[in-house]
Design a protein around this motif. Structure first.
Motif, PDB file in Angstrom:
ATOM      1  N   TRP A 267       7.667  16.017  -3.436  1.00  0.00           N
ATOM      2  CA  TRP A 267       6.272  15.951  -2.998  1.00  0.00           C
ATOM      3  C   TRP A 267       5.306  16.418  -4.093  1.00  0.00           C
ATOM      4  N   LYS A 268       5.747  17.363  -4.903  1.00  0.00           N
ATOM      5  CA  LYS A 268       4.823  18.019  -5.827  1.00  0.00           C
ATOM      6  C   LYS A 268       4.969  17.576  -7.278  1.00  0.00           C
ATOM      7  N   LEU A 269       5.984  16.783  -7.574  1.00  0.00           N
ATOM      8  CA  LEU A 269       6.122  16.302  -8.947  1.00  0.00           C
ATOM      9  C   LEU A 269       5.007  15.295  -9.238  1.00  0.00           C
ATOM     10  N   PRO A 270       4.201  15.511 -10.262  1.00  0.00           N
ATOM     11  CA  PRO A 270       3.007  14.678 -10.481  1.00  0.00           C
ATOM     12  C   PRO A 270       3.327  13.238 -10.850  1.00  0.00           C
ATOM     13  N   ASN A 271       4.515  12.973 -11.356  1.00  0.00           N
ATOM     14  CA  ASN A 271       4.882  11.623 -11.772  1.00  0.00           C
ATOM     15  C   ASN A 271       5.772  10.917 -10.755  1.00  0.00           C
ATOM     16  N   VAL A 272       5.719  11.384  -9.503  1.00  0.00           N
ATOM     17  CA  VAL A 272       6.502  10.781  -8.423  1.00  0.00           C
ATOM     18  C   VAL A 272       5.566  10.291  -7.326  1.00  0.00           C
ATOM     19  N   LEU A 273       5.788   9.072  -6.875  1.00  0.00           N
ATOM     20  CA  LEU A 273       5.046   8.497  -5.747  1.00  0.00           C
ATOM     21  C   LEU A 273       5.977   8.409  -4.557  1.00  0.00           C
ATOM     22  N   VAL A 274       5.608   9.063  -3.474  1.00  0.00           N
ATOM     23  CA  VAL A 274       6.403   9.079  -2.241  1.00  0.00           C
ATOM     24  C   VAL A 274       5.704   8.233  -1.189  1.00  0.00           C
ATOM     25  N   THR A 275       6.424   7.279  -0.603  1.00  0.00           N
ATOM     26  CA  THR A 275       5.892   6.514   0.526  1.00  0.00           C
ATOM     27  C   THR A 275       6.880   6.621   1.687  1.00  0.00           C
ATOM     28  N   PRO A 276       6.398   6.496   2.937  1.00  0.00           N
ATOM     29  CA  PRO A 276       7.201   6.841   4.127  1.00  0.00           C
ATOM     30  C   PRO A 276       8.064   5.702   4.678  1.00  0.00           C
ATOM     31  N   HIS A 277       8.951   5.158   3.834  1.00  0.00           N
ATOM     32  CA  HIS A 277       9.870   4.095   4.259  1.00  0.00           C
ATOM     33  C   HIS A 277       9.075   2.961   4.930  1.00  0.00           C
ATOM     34  N   TYR A 278       8.067   2.514   4.234  1.00  0.00           N
ATOM     35  CA  TYR A 278       7.154   1.526   4.821  1.00  0.00           C
ATOM     36  C   TYR A 278       7.110   0.210   4.059  1.00  0.00           C
ATOM     37  N   SER A 279       7.880   0.075   2.988  1.00  0.00           N
ATOM     38  CA  SER A 279       7.728  -1.075   2.106  1.00  0.00           C
ATOM     39  C   SER A 279       8.030  -2.407   2.787  1.00  0.00           C
ATOM     40  N   SER A 280       8.779  -2.397   3.884  1.00  0.00           N
ATOM     41  CA  SER A 280       9.125  -3.650   4.565  1.00  0.00           C
ATOM     42  C   SER A 280       8.105  -4.062   5.620  1.00  0.00           C
ATOM     43  N   GLU A 281       7.126  -3.212   5.880  1.00  0.00           N
ATOM     44  CA  GLU A 281       6.162  -3.510   6.948  1.00  0.00           C
ATOM     45  C   GLU A 281       5.231  -4.657   6.560  1.00  0.00           C
ATOM     46  N   MET A 282       4.876  -5.457   7.531  1.00  0.00           N
ATOM     47  CA  MET A 282       3.911  -6.536   7.311  1.00  0.00           C
ATOM     48  C   MET A 282       3.393  -7.017   8.654  1.00  0.00           C
ATOM     49  N   GLU A 283       2.293  -7.745   8.626  1.00  0.00           N
ATOM     50  CA  GLU A 283       1.785  -8.317   9.860  1.00  0.00           C
ATOM     51  C   GLU A 283       2.697  -9.464  10.298  1.00  0.00           C
ATOM     52  N   ASN A 284       2.693  -9.743  11.598  1.00  0.00           N
ATOM     53  CA  ASN A 284       3.497 -10.827  12.165  1.00  0.00           C
ATOM     54  C   ASN A 284       4.998 -10.628  11.939  1.00  0.00           C
ATOM     55  N   LEU A 285       5.426  -9.372  11.914  1.00  0.00           N
ATOM     56  CA  LEU A 285       6.844  -9.095  11.687  1.00  0.00           C
ATOM     57  C   LEU A 285       7.708  -9.640  12.823  1.00  0.00           C
ATOM     58  N   GLY A 286       7.195  -9.534  14.054  1.00  0.00           N
ATOM     59  CA  GLY A 286       7.951 -10.052  15.188  1.00  0.00           C
ATOM     60  C   GLY A 286       8.199 -11.547  15.082  1.00  0.00           C
ATOM     61  N   SER A 287       7.224 -12.286  14.574  1.00  0.00           N
ATOM     62  CA  SER A 287       7.400 -13.728  14.390  1.00  0.00           C
ATOM     63  C   SER A 287       8.463 -14.017  13.343  1.00  0.00           C
ATOM     64  N   ALA A 288       8.508 -13.182  12.308  1.00  0.00           N
ATOM     65  CA  ALA A 288       9.528 -13.354  11.271  1.00  0.00           C
ATOM     66  C   ALA A 288      10.918 -13.082  11.838  1.00  0.00           C
ATOM     67  N   TRP A 289      11.046 -12.048  12.672  1.00  0.00           N
ATOM     68  CA  TRP A 289      12.332 -11.781  13.335  1.00  0.00           C
ATOM     69  C   TRP A 289      12.737 -12.976  14.198  1.00  0.00           C
TER      70      TRP A 289
END
Length: 317
Positions: A267-289
């Protein structure tokens, strides 16, 4: 009549299309313990309900369609023993994850940490202060995992004139990759790379694949990205590699422990970007499923098998 348990992930799911196939619909709200043994198909895996269906006396469960590409969270040994069919959503997430990885790379390449920090201070910085800016052009990327997501990322990187190296189990060639290596030859694949991306499935062979030996053998690497599985990376080894400057930057969307503990140094390392396991999210995901699940459901009702994305339980993907 086949019984289908639909987990209410998304209101875009076309339930009426499933019912037309003669499938009876259950939801977590409508199902009762007396129904568990009769369920033959499950969409998704939701605890404890899914385990209740799987372990019910005289269970008739025959097929699980996951809503993810990874399946390492399933009780694979038991499913294999009971000859239960498993299929995944491989391919659905290729576009959002690939675009997110490009965002990560541009975030650091265009020195956005400094831009955002100055914005918080309402400070207009001089151009001469941005000494860490680079372009993706002519950069070399090594992508571990050359399936739908890896191939799409490699395709998009061609627009940036980047060199793409792929790593997969056998080293077989894949479109949009300039060169591919077998997983056992990973040292050659990363010998002259700027960006390393993990998109591998989690198996016994890939658990802690990115360990101390891996990181310490690297030349100085500009960016390490993990959008695959959290347990593929030894977190302590990665932290040490960042502190040793073996890895200059890291963008991490998945972790060994989720949510990432607030005590984690990441969390505190300045050269690290943390995201909350969200990279797969998108609109209309249910339609894709639905685009994968409906043809698979039709195939299963007619033949007892699925149209696409059948998982090999021996390999774990």
């Amino acid at each position: 009549m086949e019984n289908l348990l639909i987990l209410p992930y998304n209101s875009e799911l076309d339930v009426a299309a499933y019912q037309k196939l003669g499938v009876k619909i259950f939801t977590p709200e409508s199902i009762t313990p007396e129904d568990y043994a009769n369920i033959t198909i499950m969409l998704g895996w939701q605890l404890p309900l899914s385990e209740n269906v799987l372990t019910a006396d005289n269970s008739h469960l025959k097929w699980i369609q996951t809503v993810s590409a990874g399946i390492d969270y399933l009780p694979l040994a038991e499913l294999k023993q009971r000859n239960i069919l498993v299929s995944n959503m491989s391919g659905v997430h290729a576009t959002p994850i690939s675009e997110t990885v490009l965002l990560y790379a541009l975030y650091f390449a265009r020195d956005f940490p400094a831009v955002l920090a100055n914005g918080q201070k309402q400070r207009w910085a001089e151009h001469s202060e941005f000494t860490n800016i680079r372009t993706l052009s002519q950069s070399t990327w090594t992508i571990f995992g050359t399936g739908h997501i890896g191939a799409e990322l490699a395709r998009l990187l061609k627009a940036f004139h980047a060199k793409t190296i792929g790593v997969n189990r056998s080293g077989h060639a894949v479109s949009s990759f300039d060169k591919t290596y077998a997983q056992s030859d990973w040292q050659q694949a990363v010998a002259h790379t700027d960006v390393i991306v993990n998109i591998m499935p989690l198996t016994d062979q890939t658990t802690h694949f990115f360990n101390d030996q891996f990181f310490q053998s690297l030349p100085e690497t500009y960016l390490f990205v993990n959008v695959g599985r959290g347990k593929s990376v030894d977190t302590n080894a990665l932290i040490q590699a960042i502190q040793d400057h073996k890895v200059q930057h890291a963008a991490l969307d998945v972790f060994e422990e989720e949510p990432l503990p607030n005590t984690s140094p990441l969390w505190k390392l300045p050269n690290v970007l943390v995201t909350p396991h969200y990279s797969s999210e998108m609109e209309n995901l249910g339609s894709a499923w639905h685009a994968i699940f409906l043809p698979n459901l039709k195939s299963f009702v007619e033949t007892g098998s699925v149209y696409e994305n059948k998982v090999d339980l021996n390999n774990g993907y």
